[in-house]
Design an enzyme around this catalytic site. Structure first.
Site, PDB file in Angstrom:
ATOM      1  CB  CYS A 279      -0.949   0.015   1.191  1.00  0.00           C
ATOM      2  SG  CYS A 279      -0.060   0.043   2.760  1.00  0.00           S
TER       3      CYS A 279
ATOM      4  CG  ASP B 261      -0.304   3.209   4.102  1.00  0.00           C
ATOM      5  OD1 ASP B 261      -0.284   3.976   3.126  1.00  0.00           O
ATOM      6  OD2 ASP B 261      -1.340   2.747   4.578  1.00  0.00           O
TER       7      ASP B 261
ATOM      8  CB  CYS C 210      -4.840   3.235   5.873  1.00  0.00           C
ATOM      9  SG  CYS C 210      -4.424   1.873   6.973  1.00  0.00           S
TER      10      CYS C 210
ATOM     11  CB  CYS D 161      -3.112  -1.619   8.874  1.00  0.00           C
ATOM     12  SG  CYS D 161      -4.108  -1.707   7.374  1.00  0.00           S
TER      13      CYS D 161
HETATM   14 FE1  FES Z   1      -1.472   0.512   4.286  1.00  0.00          FE
HETATM   15 FE2  FES Z   1      -3.259   0.140   6.136  1.00  0.00          FE
HETATM   16  S1  FES Z   1      -3.602   0.247   4.007  1.00  0.00           S
HETATM   17  S2  FES Z   1      -1.119   0.166   6.352  1.00  0.00           S
END
Ligand code: FES
Length: 145
Positions: free
Chosen positions: A36, A38, A61, A105
């Site tokens: 993702c 992140d 997120c 996550c």
């Molecule tokens: Fe990337 Fe939650 S969608 S850590």
């Protein structure tokens, strides 16, 4: 419309604890989820083997923010050994659960804590943790989702 998130997750997302940096941190962790994109930064202060302070900065997120907030709350006051036992499942449970697709996550939060401890150990003992390989992490993530 229901978000699928528990009220605790929503509360930690709206009002995250321990946001920020510790400039003179004893350990700094940085992890990212390649899927993702992140990113989570974790800072810890350690005195006599006990984590006296923890802060985080998460560019990610809502579930990543809520789990890093909860993870910092859970490791404060713990010894390094205790903090290493913190699992992503325990963080998710403390938040009243996470939707299945968001469990990965919480893996990021567990890894951020480990990464900060690894940095602390490297600085103090010259030897870090045995980190899981990317492949193992990937398998872990797959198993969680
Ligand atoms: Fe990337 Fe939650 S969608 S850590």
């Amino acid at each position: 419309m229901s978000t699928g998130y528990s009220s605790k997750v929503m509360e930690h997302f709206a009002n995250p604890r321990n946001v920020g940096e510790i400039p003179d941190a004893d350990g700094v962790g940085k992890v990212g989820n390649p899927v993702c994109g992140d990113i989570m930064n974790m800072y810890i202060k350690v005195k006599d083997g006990v984590i006296t302070d923890a802060k985080f900065k998460t560019f990610g997120c809502g579930a990543a923010i809520a789990t890093s907030s909860m993870a910092t709350e859970m490791i404060k006051g713990k010894t390094i050994e205790e903090a290493l036992k913190l699992t992503n499942e325990a963080v998710a449970e403390a938040l009243g659960g996470l939707p299945k697709v968001k469990m990965h996550c919480s893996v990021l939060a567990e890894q951020a804590v480990r990464s900060a401890i690894d940095d602390y150990l490297r600085r103090t003992t010259g030897k870090g943790l045995e980190m899981k390989s990317d492949e193992e992490l990937h398998e872990h993530e797959m198993a969680e989702t």
